[in-house]
Design a protein around this motif. Structure first.
Motif, mmCIF file in Angstrom:
data_model
loop_
_atom_site.group_PDB
_atom_site.id
_atom_site.type_symbol
_atom_site.label_atom_id
_atom_site.label_comp_id
_atom_site.label_asym_id
_atom_site.label_seq_id
_atom_site.Cartn_x
_atom_site.Cartn_y
_atom_site.Cartn_z
ATOM 1 N N TRP A 284 -38.688 -38.354 14.403
ATOM 2 C CA TRP A 284 -39.389 -37.185 14.520
ATOM 3 C C TRP A 284 -39.807 -36.596 15.725
ATOM 4 C CZ3 TRP A 284 -44.192 -35.254 15.569
ATOM 5 C CH2 TRP A 284 -44.402 -33.880 15.030
ATOM 6 N N GLN A 285 -39.552 -35.510 16.230
ATOM 7 C CA GLN A 285 -39.882 -34.724 17.512
ATOM 8 C C GLN A 285 -40.226 -33.522 17.568
ATOM 9 O OE1 GLN A 285 -38.941 -36.673 21.411
ATOM 10 N NE2 GLN A 285 -37.977 -34.421 21.685
ATOM 11 N N ARG A 286 -41.328 -33.035 17.987
ATOM 12 C CA ARG A 286 -41.344 -31.476 17.991
ATOM 13 C C ARG A 286 -41.319 -31.078 19.579
ATOM 14 N NH1 ARG A 286 -46.036 -28.949 14.817
ATOM 15 N NH2 ARG A 286 -44.602 -29.327 13.296
ATOM 16 N N LEU A 287 -40.711 -30.190 19.463
ATOM 17 C CA LEU A 287 -40.386 -29.333 21.010
ATOM 18 C C LEU A 287 -40.934 -28.000 21.091
ATOM 19 C CD1 LEU A 287 -36.446 -29.881 21.210
ATOM 20 C CD2 LEU A 287 -38.288 -31.307 22.349
ATOM 21 N N PHE A 288 -41.321 -27.696 22.167
ATOM 22 C CA PHE A 288 -42.109 -26.342 22.505
ATOM 23 C C PHE A 288 -41.721 -25.584 23.495
ATOM 24 C CE2 PHE A 288 -45.090 -29.930 21.340
ATOM 25 C CZ PHE A 288 -45.807 -29.164 20.440
#
Length: 470
Positions: A284-288
């Motif tokens: 899982w990874q969050r991008l901004f």
């Protein structure tokens, strides 16, 4: 162009992700370099050379929708590069109905490439060992057939590992967890001594793709730290944090903030003349938003499968599912994975990026018909799911200060691959392989649909070569 970028990344990275299955400090093929003060040094590696013949269609161009407007194909396919196509009779260019016939032959490295690994280890106590390992991968073919082009080494691994009764801790650049099991199957039962899909026709790469992109989402290497529990009744859990990976090309989600968590759980049990191994993994990874707005997007995925060995028969199956995870290797900048919805601009003039869902399925069989001869066959498919916004091929940019032609697009719908071959083990370290691989790419139909079939491409590859490992 997007498909050329993806094709290059496929060759240069995804194809050799299985290398550290062998070159992670395993002592099976180590060459001892000596011992001193309790430390032992070793060397491991392999050399490969293959003749690769490709015959098939050029990538479709000049695609139009039902209104005769141009349509871009995003993702998938294999660019003909500088290979000379045979155009349809009476024309001087590729067309939608007949994209031309491409034939060419290259000399290449194989799926794992030429790898040289160095390691040192020391047993601190009867139950604790420390290991340091570093490995470099090098190709043999020149880019675009230009002999003067420099062949650059790719340093893929460099890590430190401590193993003890409480488990193991690894820190450095290593193979990541997500989709590791599928990559392992493709390597062990498929292309350990093979080439598979070339990844590109003319341009060079460090190595080739095997079945990566056809049901196999190769995991890749990354900088991070990983802890693996002791093996308890065949069960082991690995948790890791890797340096975050931004997705270049989205233009809007190219910032990251925190490391990316990944994990894998495996169960392995030996019995009689064989063994069974099951696995499940995820990331899982969050991008901004790079504009600094509060907008963000989550990329996540899961992989699963297993393999079984009974006497001379080895069989493995794997699958994966995720949003924005990739088509050829995990967390790649693949043009078919995101949609920039410019109709939903906010006050900061930042558009909304929406990520597409991808899944894949893969099976690989290997049989040792003789002591020195293995026969194998496998097949896989990777699919990209459409978004509701994809029903319209047009995505005009409202920020343009003057009217401009807007080009529609369609994404890759699926990539199918089937391959087989045989390997003769001439000696313990010398392996001779002959194989065939067929790749089929299919894109979605534009909207409105033209009175023709959906764009597609077929490429056949015949490979023969030799591998020497040590």
């Amino acid at each position: 162009m997007t498909h050329r970028i993806v094709s290059h990344l496929t060759r240069a990275a995804a194809a050799t992700l299985a290398t550290c299955v062998l070159f992670s400090g395993s002592a099976a093929a180590d060459v001892s370099l000596g011992e001193k003060d309790g430390w032992s040094a070793f060397l491991t590696g392999r050399l490969q050379t293959f003749g690769n013949f490709n015959d098939g269609q050029g990538r479709p161009v000049n695609v139009t929708d039902g209104n005769g407007q141009p349509v871009e194909l995003r993702g998938g396919g294999i660019d003909r590069g500088s290979a000379l196509p045979e155009y349809p009779v009476g024309t001087n260019q590729q067309t939608t109905l007949d994209p031309g016939h491409v034939q060419e032959m290259r000399m290449r490295t194989g799926f794992t490439g030429n790898v040289l690994g160095f390691g040192i280890r020391r047993r601190i106590s009867e139950t604790t060992e420390i290991l340091g390992f570093s490995a470099v991968t090098v190709g043999i073919d020149s880019d675009e057939r230009r002999k003067f082009s420099i062949v650059r080494p790719d340093w893929r691994e460099s890590f430190l590992r401590i193993s003890a009764p409480w488990g193991s801790l690894t820190a450095g650049r290593m193979l990541t967890m997500f989709s590791r099991g599928a990559t392992e199957i493709s390597f062990l039962y498929g292309y350990r001594y093979g080439l598979g899909f070339p990844g590109g026709v003319t341009p060079a790469g460090q190595s080739t793709a095997g079945t990566v992109g056809f049901g196999v989402l190769a995991n890749g290497f990354g900088a991070g730290m990983a802890y693996a529990t002791p093996v308890l009744a065949g069960l082991q859990v690995t948790v890791a944090a890797f340096d975050a990976n931004n997705i270049v090309g989205t233009q809007l989600l190219e910032r990251t903030r925190w490391p990316r968590p990944e994990s894998e759980i495996t169960f392995e049990r030996k019995f009689g003349l064989g063994m069974i191994k099951l696995f499940a993994n995820g990331a899982w990874q969050r991008l901004f938003d790079y504009n600094g707005t509060p907008r963000s997007a989550d990329i996540y995925g899961a992989g699963y499968g297993g393999r079984i060995e009974v006497g001379p028969v080895r069989f493995g199956v794997a699958g994966h599912w995720g949003k924005g995870v990739g088509v050829t290797y995990a967390l790649e900048p693949h043009g078919s994975l995101y949609f920039t919805d410019r109709a939903q601009m906010d006050v900061t003039q930042a558009a909304l990026v929406k990520l597409r869902t991808v899944d894949g399925y893969y099976g690989q069989l290997q049989v040792a018909v003789l002591k020195a001869l293995d026969v194998r066959a496998g097949a896989g498919i990777t699919r990209v799911k459409r978004l509701p916004e994809d029903t319209s091929a047009w995505n005009p940019d409202p920020l343009m200060p003057f009217p401009t032609p807007s080009v529609g697009f369609v994404t890759i719908r699926q990539q199918m691959g089937i391959g087989g071959g045989l390997t003769y083990h001439a000696w313990d370290n010398l392996h001779i392989t002959a194989e065939y691989f067929r790749a089929v790419f299919e894109w979605y139909l534009p909207t409105p649909a033209p009175p023709t079939a959906a764009p597609s491409q077929v490429m056949n590859s015949v490979n023969a070569g030799v591998t020497y490992d040590f």
